[in-house]
Design a protein around this motif. Structure first.
Motif, short mmCIF file in Angstrom:
data_model
loop_
_atom_site.label_atom_id
_atom_site.label_comp_id
_atom_site.label_asym_id
_atom_site.label_seq_id
_atom_site.Cartn_x
_atom_site.Cartn_y
_atom_site.Cartn_z
N ARG A 1 -19.70 89.38 2.73
CA ARG A 1 -20.06 88.01 2.36
C ARG A 1 -21.32 87.95 1.50
NH1 ARG A 1 -18.20 87.32 7.68
NH2 ARG A 1 -20.31 87.39 8.54
N ARG A 2 -22.18 88.95 1.61
CA ARG A 2 -23.40 88.98 0.79
C ARG A 2 -23.13 89.42 -0.64
NH1 ARG A 2 -25.86 91.53 5.63
NH2 ARG A 2 -25.52 93.57 4.67
N LEU A 3 -21.97 89.99 -0.89
CA LEU A 3 -21.69 90.67 -2.15
C LEU A 3 -21.55 89.77 -3.38
CD1 LEU A 3 -21.12 93.41 -3.49
CD2 LEU A 3 -18.72 93.17 -2.82
N PRO A 4 -20.93 88.59 -3.33
CA PRO A 4 -20.68 87.83 -4.56
C PRO A 4 -21.95 87.50 -5.33
CG PRO A 4 -19.38 86.94 -2.75
CD PRO A 4 -20.33 87.94 -2.15
N ALA A 5 -21.92 87.73 -6.64
CA ALA A 5 -23.11 87.54 -7.48
C ALA A 5 -23.52 86.08 -7.58
CB ALA A 5 -22.85 88.10 -8.87
N HIS A 6 -22.55 85.15 -7.44
CA HIS A 6 -22.91 83.73 -7.58
C HIS A 6 -23.92 83.28 -6.52
CE1 HIS A 6 -19.46 83.23 -4.66
NE2 HIS A 6 -20.35 82.45 -4.10
N ARG A 7 -24.08 84.08 -5.47
CA ARG A 7 -25.00 83.69 -4.41
C ARG A 7 -26.45 83.74 -4.86
NH1 ARG A 7 -23.56 85.37 1.55
NH2 ARG A 7 -24.93 83.57 1.74
N LEU A 8 -26.75 84.44 -5.95
CA LEU A 8 -28.13 84.49 -6.44
C LEU A 8 -28.64 83.10 -6.81
CD1 LEU A 8 -27.34 87.56 -6.66
CD2 LEU A 8 -28.85 87.63 -8.65
N ALA A 9 -27.76 82.24 -7.31
CA ALA A 9 -28.15 80.87 -7.64
C ALA A 9 -27.77 79.89 -6.53
CB ALA A 9 -27.51 80.43 -8.95
N ASN A 10 -26.57 80.05 -5.98
CA ASN A 10 -26.13 79.14 -4.92
C ASN A 10 -27.09 79.16 -3.73
OD1 ASN A 10 -23.96 78.80 -6.57
ND2 ASN A 10 -22.40 79.21 -5.03
N SER A 11 -27.61 80.34 -3.42
CA SER A 11 -28.51 80.45 -2.28
C SER A 11 -29.82 79.70 -2.52
CB SER A 11 -28.80 81.92 -1.97
OG SER A 11 -27.62 82.61 -1.61
N VAL A 12 -30.27 79.66 -3.77
CA VAL A 12 -31.48 78.90 -4.10
C VAL A 12 -31.25 77.42 -3.86
CG1 VAL A 12 -33.04 78.22 -5.95
CG2 VAL A 12 -32.29 80.60 -5.76
N VAL A 13 -30.13 76.91 -4.35
CA VAL A 13 -29.81 75.49 -4.19
C VAL A 13 -29.65 75.14 -2.71
CG1 VAL A 13 -28.09 73.71 -4.67
CG2 VAL A 13 -28.78 75.30 -6.47
N LYS A 14 -28.99 76.02 -1.98
CA LYS A 14 -28.78 75.77 -0.55
C LYS A 14 -30.09 75.81 0.22
CE LYS A 14 -26.30 77.62 3.46
NZ LYS A 14 -25.37 78.68 3.95
N GLU A 15 -30.90 76.84 -0.02
CA GLU A 15 -32.16 77.00 0.70
C GLU A 15 -33.13 75.87 0.41
OE1 GLU A 15 -35.30 78.51 2.98
OE2 GLU A 15 -33.20 79.15 2.99
N LEU A 16 -33.19 75.44 -0.86
CA LEU A 16 -34.16 74.40 -1.25
C LEU A 16 -33.61 72.99 -1.07
CD1 LEU A 16 -35.70 75.97 -4.50
CD2 LEU A 16 -36.46 76.16 -2.14
N ARG A 17 -32.34 72.88 -0.67
CA ARG A 17 -31.72 71.56 -0.46
C ARG A 17 -31.87 70.71 -1.74
NH1 ARG A 17 -30.63 74.29 3.55
NH2 ARG A 17 -30.61 73.54 5.70
N LEU A 18 -31.21 71.16 -2.80
CA LEU A 18 -31.26 70.47 -4.09
C LEU A 18 -29.88 69.89 -4.39
CD1 LEU A 18 -33.29 73.16 -6.10
CD2 LEU A 18 -34.17 71.11 -4.96
N PRO A 19 -29.56 68.71 -3.88
CA PRO A 19 -28.19 68.18 -3.97
C PRO A 19 -27.75 67.83 -5.38
CG PRO A 19 -29.67 66.52 -3.09
CD PRO A 19 -30.46 67.79 -3.15
#
Length: 407
Positions: free
Chosen positions: A136-154
């Motif tokens: 689950r950690r492998l997909p590259a899109h998580r580099l940006a998606n994780s920022v949006v999720k962590e910072l709660r940027l709707p």
């Protein structure tokens, strides 16, 4: 179409020479080199075993809403650098909750360290026992998606740009356009990559890894040293920055992109020339206005000569000073040009030129003033930051010292 001036108001940095903008600035001034023996994976069996690792990084300091074990190292880097950049800009995530935003992270390897882990696990334990969390950690899109999720940027749009070692500059261009044309109120842009055995093995197999130090433009250069890190920039309109009294590091004037597909690994001189010319035209800047080039400068025999000759083609017989930050930082892949842009902005804001370290004798085929070994004080006006990637993916960004009246 009405366009807006775009300024850089926050920086987040993770690198082998320091984490955070203050430590990074001091390291650039001092000409630190982050090369050291590899500790992040078993390098036995490789002829050369030096790289540039990020040290003293504690993800829990920056990742608070997402379980750390759900994130690969590159995603942890992108979150941490984004948190640093927002803090440096004087913003909190809550300040951005109702603003339209863009989060673009460039990368070469994504979460290749997870792939290393999965391959090793499969060899030792068998396919049936693969770690689901690593998958689950492998997909590259998580580099940006994780920022949006962590910072709660709707209201932020996340994306990942995979244009190899020019990806950080590609991301900056994406954010520049979004803010310039009013599509976003702010942009968090840059690059992130973590040191991976797979990538190190690839460069080793091509014979491009130096023995202990990267020496760009030097007659005795051996090649590059792979690295990891992240650089994230906060971009916003000048009007926004002025309204909230923000500090401005630099103004983003323009950028240029091209992809020549000339060769999988060898750069094409004419294409590099065109890329820089596109950037200058987009920025409305003449070659004579440029005071410094932050080169791609990998320390490989082919890249350094090709880029040096391209710089002469664009700027003439007396080109601006040209520095290669990979001598200090190593080659951090998708983060490289983002860290170069961060260093360029700091040079503009603080009035100095960081050096090309480890330098002994300039290769006559390069014929550039690479500011060897010691930083120098200089009141810079305009800097061109280059990123040149495999496959002919080239990207140049033009930054300038902020002046209220640029007309």
């Amino acid at each position: 179409m009405t366009t807006r001036r775009v300024v850089l108001t926050g920086l987040g940095v993770l690198s082998s020479i320091g984490n955070g903008v203050e430590e990074f600035t001091q390291a650039l001034r001092e000409g630190r080199c982050g090369a050291a023996p590899i500790t992040l994976f078993d390098s036995s069996g490789f002829r050369r075993t030096f790289a540039h690792e990020v040290r003293d990084f504690e993800p829990e300091q920056w990742v608070r809403r997402t379980p750390v074990e759900e994130l690969g190292r590159a995603s942890q880097f992108s979150i941490a650098a984004s948190q640093m950049a927002l803090r440096d800009a004087g913003w909190t995530p809550e300040d951005l909750a109702e603003r339209r935003g863009l989060v673009t992270i460039g990368t070469t390897d994504g979460e290749a360290r997870e792939l290393d882990f999965l391959i090793e696990h499969e060899v030792n334990e068998g396919f049936a026992k693969l770690d689901g969390r690593a998958v689950r950690r492998l997909p590259a899109h998580r580099l940006a998606n994780s920022v949006v999720k962590e910072l709660r940027l709707p209201r932020a749009v996340p994306s990942v740009v995979g244009t190899a070692c020019a990806a950080g500059n590609y991301a900056i261009g994406d954010g520049l356009d979004a803010v310039r044309f009013g599509e976003a109120d702010y942009a968090l842009v840059g690059g992130s990559d973590a040191l991976a055995r797979r990538t190190f093995a690839g460069f080793s197999r091509m014979g491009l890894v130096a023995s202990d130090r990267c020496r760009p433009f030097d007659s005795d250069r051996e090649g590059l040293l792979t690295a990891e890190g992240s650089g994230v920039l906060v971009l916003e309109s000048l009007e926004s920055a002025q309204a909230r009294g923000a500090r401005i590091y630099a103004e983003l004037l323009g950028y240029g992109l091209n992809c020549d597909a000339h060769h999988p690994t060898a750069p094409d001189q004419e294409s590099v020339v065109r890329c820089m010319c596109i950037a200058l035209s987009n920025a409305g800047v003449k070659p004579g206005d440029v005071d410094l080039v932050s080169a791609h400068g990998t320390g490989t025999p082919t890249n350094d000569v090709t880029e040096s000759q391209a710089i002469h083609d664009v700027f003439g017989d007396n080109p601006p000073r040209t520095v290669a930050l990979k001598s200090m930082l190593g080659h951090s892949m998708g983060a490289a040009s983002a860290l170069g842009a961060a260093a360029s902005a700091l040079a503009l804001a603080h009035g100095f030129i960081p050096p090309t370290v480890n330098h002994r004798t300039t290769d006559p085929a390069c014929d550039l003033d690479c500011v060897p070994n010691q930083s120098v004080e200089a009141q810079l006006r305009v800097v061109v930051n280059n990123g040149l990637a495999f496959g002919g993916n080239n990207a140049s960004v033009v930054l300038a010292r902020y002046e209220e009246d640029r007309s």
